[in-house]
Design an enzyme around this catalytic site. Structure first.
Site, PDB file in Angstrom:
ATOM      1  N   ASN A 113      11.786  -8.332   6.827  1.00 36.50           N
ATOM      2  CA  ASN A 113      12.108  -7.640   8.068  1.00 36.50           C
ATOM      3  C   ASN A 113      11.667  -8.539   9.218  1.00 36.50           C
ATOM      4  OD1 ASN A 113      13.125  -5.240   6.888  1.00 36.50           O
ATOM      5  ND2 ASN A 113      11.026  -4.540   6.508  1.00 36.50           N
TER       6      ASN A 113
ATOM      7  N   GLY B 128      12.303  -2.697  11.535  1.00 38.97           N
ATOM      8  CA  GLY B 128      11.221  -2.141  10.733  1.00 38.97           C
ATOM      9  C   GLY B 128      10.039  -3.041  10.491  1.00 38.97           C
ATOM     10  N   GLN B 129      10.003  -4.237  11.101  1.00 37.73           N
ATOM     11  CA  GLN B 129       8.806  -5.074  10.903  1.00 37.73           C
ATOM     12  C   GLN B 129       7.621  -4.426  11.607  1.00 37.73           C
ATOM     13  OE1 GLN B 129       9.054  -9.204  12.176  1.00 37.73           O
ATOM     14  NE2 GLN B 129       7.104  -9.724  11.162  1.00 37.73           N
TER      15      GLN B 129
ATOM     16  N   ILE C  89       0.821  -1.207   0.000  1.00 38.39           N
ATOM     17  CA  ILE C  89       0.000   0.000   0.000  1.00 38.39           C
ATOM     18  C   ILE C  89       0.865   1.271   0.000  1.00 38.39           C
ATOM     19  CG2 ILE C  89      -0.228   0.341   2.513  1.00 38.39           C
ATOM     20  CD1 ILE C  89      -3.273   0.593   2.041  1.00 38.39           C
TER      21      ILE C  89
ATOM     22  N   HIS D  22       5.946 -11.911   5.705  1.00 40.22           N
ATOM     23  CA  HIS D  22       5.750 -11.366   4.354  1.00 40.22           C
ATOM     24  C   HIS D  22       7.093 -11.118   3.712  1.00 40.22           C
ATOM     25  CE1 HIS D  22       5.647  -8.096   7.310  1.00 40.22           C
ATOM     26  NE2 HIS D  22       6.243  -7.326   6.402  1.00 40.22           N
ATOM     27  N   LEU D  23       7.188 -11.529   2.467  1.00 38.10           N
ATOM     28  CA  LEU D  23       8.399 -11.357   1.667  1.00 38.10           C
ATOM     29  C   LEU D  23       8.184 -10.144   0.767  1.00 38.10           C
ATOM     30  CD1 LEU D  23      11.144 -12.375   0.673  1.00 38.10           C
ATOM     31  CD2 LEU D  23       9.927 -13.993  -0.805  1.00 38.10           C
ATOM     32  N   HIS D  24       8.994  -9.106   0.966  1.00 41.36           N
ATOM     33  CA  HIS D  24       8.922  -7.939   0.089  1.00 41.36           C
ATOM     34  C   HIS D  24       9.615  -8.280  -1.230  1.00 41.36           C
ATOM     35  CE1 HIS D  24       7.919  -4.746   3.195  1.00 41.36           C
ATOM     36  NE2 HIS D  24       8.430  -5.647   3.998  1.00 41.36           N
TER      37      HIS D  24
HETATM   38  P1  AMP Z   1       7.152  -4.553   7.299  1.00 44.99           P
HETATM   39  O1  AMP Z   1       7.507  -3.131   7.682  1.00 44.99           O
HETATM   40  O2  AMP Z   1       8.310  -5.355   6.773  1.00 44.99           O
HETATM   41  O3  AMP Z   1       6.406  -5.255   8.424  1.00 44.99           O
HETATM   42  O4  AMP Z   1       6.185  -4.434   6.074  1.00 44.99           O
HETATM   43  C1  AMP Z   1       4.812  -4.207   6.205  1.00 44.99           C
HETATM   44  C2  AMP Z   1       4.369  -3.653   4.893  1.00 44.99           C
HETATM   45  O5  AMP Z   1       2.966  -3.781   4.823  1.00 44.99           O
HETATM   46  C3  AMP Z   1       4.702  -2.168   4.696  1.00 44.99           C
HETATM   47  O6  AMP Z   1       5.544  -2.024   3.559  1.00 44.99           O
HETATM   48  C4  AMP Z   1       3.334  -1.528   4.513  1.00 44.99           C
HETATM   49  O7  AMP Z   1       3.340  -0.493   3.561  1.00 44.99           O
HETATM   50  C5  AMP Z   1       2.487  -2.706   4.061  1.00 44.99           C
HETATM   51  N1  AMP Z   1       1.066  -2.610   4.324  1.00 44.99           N
HETATM   52  C6  AMP Z   1       0.471  -2.226   5.482  1.00 44.99           C
HETATM   53  N2  AMP Z   1      -0.862  -2.302   5.358  1.00 44.99           N
HETATM   54  C7  AMP Z   1      -1.128  -2.749   4.097  1.00 44.99           C
HETATM   55  C8  AMP Z   1      -2.312  -3.034   3.368  1.00 44.99           C
HETATM   56  N3  AMP Z   1      -3.530  -2.892   3.909  1.00 44.99           N
HETATM   57  N4  AMP Z   1      -2.190  -3.474   2.095  1.00 44.99           N
HETATM   58  C9  AMP Z   1      -0.967  -3.621   1.541  1.00 44.99           C
HETATM   59  N5  AMP Z   1       0.189  -3.381   2.176  1.00 44.99           N
HETATM   60  C10 AMP Z   1       0.120  -2.946   3.441  1.00 44.99           C
END
Ligand code: AMP
Ligand code: ZN
Length: 119
Positions: A92, A98-99, A38, A105-107
């Site tokens: 993360n 930064g998690q 997002i 979740h795999l970026h």
């Molecule tokens: P992390 O910081 O590694 O935990 O990544 C979490 C990610 O989830 C961040 O990059 C956010 O931008 C993303 N995120 C949070 N809410 C949503 C959502 N509703 N749909 C898609 N991505 C999201």
């Protein structure tokens, strides 16, 4: 996903997996769902998540080895489908790095120059 698949009713990504919260889904597999971040940090920024809820990559690897391995195949498929041969994969693990969402979740990030080491 089976009835034994662990889920957390308070987890954002479990709700996306279940279709209870909308997301821009780009790929679905038996054990994984991939959707656009997002708040994208690059032209391609997709999150690939296992359907099974575990709080981080190590927990998924330990408890859901098949789903965990499927993340990487799904990431490669997404990158290829979006026209990227070169991409970065990031987990993360822990708030200190930064998690923010505690469902593995795999970026998948691609489409711009990247520096190393990451910030
Ligand atoms: P992390 O910081 O590694 O935990 O990544 C979490 C990610 O989830 C961040 O990059 C956010 O931008 C993303 N995120 C949070 N809410 C949503 C959502 N509703 N749909 C898609 N991505 C999201
Ligand atoms: Zn979850």
């Amino acid at each position: 996903m089976t009835s034994a698949t662990p889920t957390d009713p308070d987890c954002l990504f479990c709700k996306i997996v279940a279709g209870e919260i909308p997301a821009d889904v780009v790929h679905e597999g038996a054990a994984t769902v991939a959707f656009r971040d997002i708040n994208p940090q690059a032209p391609l920024h997709v999150l690939v998540v296992p359907r099974a809820h575990h709080e981080n990559a190590a927990a998924s690897a330990a408890a859901d080895a098949e789903g965990f391995a499927a993340l990487f195949a799904a990431a490669a498929e997404v990158a290829r489908a979006e026209g990227h041969d070169d991409y970065r994969l990031v987990f993360n693990t822990g708030a200190g790095v930064g998690q923010t969402v505690f469902h593995t979740h795999l970026h998948v990030i691609a489409g711009r120059p990247m520096t190393w080491p990451p910030g």
